[in-house]
Design a protein around this motif. Structure first.
Motif, PDB file in Angstrom:
ATOM      1  N   PRO A  38       0.820  -1.217   0.000  1.00  0.00           N
ATOM      2  CA  PRO A  38       0.000   0.000   0.000  1.00  0.00           C
ATOM      3  C   PRO A  38       0.854   1.268   0.000  1.00  0.00           C
ATOM      4  O   PRO A  38       0.563   2.218  -0.731  1.00  0.00           O
ATOM      5  CB  PRO A  38      -0.817  -0.132   1.292  1.00  0.00           C
ATOM      6  N   GLU A  39       1.920   1.277   0.779  1.00  0.00           N
ATOM      7  CA  GLU A  39       2.794   2.455   0.833  1.00  0.00           C
ATOM      8  C   GLU A  39       3.414   2.714  -0.545  1.00  0.00           C
ATOM      9  O   GLU A  39       3.455   3.854  -1.022  1.00  0.00           O
ATOM     10  CB  GLU A  39       3.884   2.223   1.903  1.00  0.00           C
ATOM     11  N   THR A  40       3.870   1.644  -1.204  1.00  0.00           N
ATOM     12  CA  THR A  40       4.440   1.794  -2.553  1.00  0.00           C
ATOM     13  C   THR A  40       3.406   2.395  -3.509  1.00  0.00           C
ATOM     14  O   THR A  40       3.691   3.323  -4.268  1.00  0.00           O
ATOM     15  CB  THR A  40       4.880   0.412  -3.102  1.00  0.00           C
ATOM     16  N   ILE A  41       2.188   1.852  -3.419  1.00  0.00           N
ATOM     17  CA  ILE A  41       1.134   2.315  -4.334  1.00  0.00           C
ATOM     18  C   ILE A  41       0.758   3.769  -4.042  1.00  0.00           C
ATOM     19  O   ILE A  41       0.732   4.611  -4.942  1.00  0.00           O
ATOM     20  CB  ILE A  41      -0.112   1.403  -4.212  1.00  0.00           C
ATOM     21  N   PHE A  42       0.510   4.075  -2.772  1.00  0.00           N
ATOM     22  CA  PHE A  42       0.007   5.416  -2.453  1.00  0.00           C
ATOM     23  C   PHE A  42       1.077   6.485  -2.664  1.00  0.00           C
ATOM     24  O   PHE A  42       0.766   7.593  -3.099  1.00  0.00           O
ATOM     25  CB  PHE A  42      -0.568   5.473  -1.031  1.00  0.00           C
ATOM     26  N   SER A  43       2.338   6.158  -2.378  1.00  0.00           N
ATOM     27  CA  SER A  43       3.353   7.194  -2.603  1.00  0.00           C
ATOM     28  C   SER A  43       3.536   7.427  -4.108  1.00  0.00           C
ATOM     29  O   SER A  43       3.729   8.555  -4.548  1.00  0.00           O
ATOM     30  CB  SER A  43       4.688   6.832  -1.927  1.00  0.00           C
ATOM     31  N   HIS A  44       3.397   6.364  -4.894  1.00  0.00           N
ATOM     32  CA  HIS A  44       3.476   6.561  -6.354  1.00  0.00           C
ATOM     33  C   HIS A  44       2.315   7.432  -6.836  1.00  0.00           C
ATOM     34  O   HIS A  44       2.506   8.372  -7.613  1.00  0.00           O
ATOM     35  CB  HIS A  44       3.452   5.208  -7.076  1.00  0.00           C
ATOM     36  N   LEU A  45       1.106   7.114  -6.366  1.00  0.00           N
ATOM     37  CA  LEU A  45      -0.063   7.886  -6.818  1.00  0.00           C
ATOM     38  C   LEU A  45       0.051   9.346  -6.378  1.00  0.00           C
ATOM     39  O   LEU A  45      -0.292  10.264  -7.128  1.00  0.00           O
ATOM     40  CB  LEU A  45      -1.359   7.264  -6.278  1.00  0.00           C
TER      41      LEU A  45
END
Ligand SMILES: [Mn+2]
Length: 294
Positions: A268-275
């Protein structure tokens, strides 16, 4: 001279693909209003930019049994353009085919609706230039005949424009059901511009960018991704140049995110920081695809 080329408004599109999801009411309202919002912005631009005319090239409505809401809304917007003496030319497409009498539609006097036979209407602009616009409306859901043959050769008007809802087609392809044509047939007419509708992906069919699909005005699902809107077409010396203007309030897009051995808990952290790094400035519906490089 400048005009708006828009097509495939699909007003009141039901967004069936989202119906079974749990979506907060205010967000659902934005979704259901998006096709209307996009068209309202087009009309705003037409008035603010004082365009000479507006072309709507088919599929104004999502379904042939126009909802009262969609029909009422369209008339309101046509009236706004009528108040500013901006002519509107409409040709109906395969989603909103129309075989009745056009004078029964109750549209304001600025609005010209093409019948089921190819016809040419000539607009006289404020500066005295004459613009001949040829087109037709679908009278049934499918038109297999190459109706392009009925379009006249360019006249001696200052500008010749064709409106055509249909598709480039090879014989026996599924698209041959939609007023099929080939590029040569369009070019042989000698027009200054072809305003095409039906294909929802915005594209030019020639290098001069005078034969164009404007695409639809609001994407309706993940396969109709990216910015959507209309083409502002302007005369530059004796050529017509299109410029895309985005009006859709909602963008669909697929985002690819790489992950490199994170644990499930870290994803989730990878996804949200990318978004977050993408800095969205309008409402986006995303399909996130995780690409592994392990
Ligand atoms: Mn369409």
């Amino acid at each position: 001279m400048k005009f708006i080329h828009a097509a495939d408004l699909h007003l009141d599109s039901p967004f069936l693909g989202l119906q079974n999801h749990t979506i907060p009411r205010d967000l659902w309202d934005k979704i259901r209003n998006s096709t209307f919002t996009s068209f309202e912005r087009i009309v705003n631009d037409a008035i603010e930019q004082n365009v000479d005319f507006v072309l709507l090239v088919g599929d104004l409505f999502d379904r042939n049994d126009h909802s009262v809401h969609a029909e009422t809304f369209l008339v309101q917007q046509l009236n706004r353009l009528n108040d500013h003496q901006i002519p509107v030319l409409i040709s109906f497409g395969n989603h909103d085919y129309f075989s009745g009498r056009v004078n029964q539609l109750g549209y304001p006097e600025n609005t010209y609706v093409f019948s089921n036979k190819v016809a040419t209407t000539t607009l006289l602009l404020k500066d005295g230039q004459r613009v001949a616009v040829s087109g037709f409306s679908f009278g049934s859901q499918w038109i297999k005949d190459p109706i392009i043959q009925d379009y006249p050769q360019a006249s001696d008007a200052d500008w010749n424009i064709g409106m055509l809802h249909g598709s480039l087609a090879t014989v026996n392809s599924p698209e041959a059901n939609y007023a099929p044509f080939n590029l040569n047939q369009l070019q042989e007419k000698g027009y200054d511009y072809w305003a095409l509708g039906h294909i929802h992906k915005r594209q030019s069919l020639n290098p001069q960018k005078t034969i164009n699909y404007s695409g639809n005005t609001q994407g309706r699902h993940i396969n109709e991704s990216g910015e959507k809107g209309y083409l502002m077409v302007e005369a530059v010396q004796h050529a017509l140049k299109p410029k895309f203007v985005a009006t859709a309030p909602i963008i669909w897009q697929t985002i690819h995110i790489e992950f490199n051995g994170e644990s499930v808990g870290e994803l989730p952290e990878t996804i949200f920081s990318h978004l977050a790094s993408l800095n969205f400035y309008k409402l986006n519906f995303l399909r996130v695809v995780l690409d592994s490089h392990i």
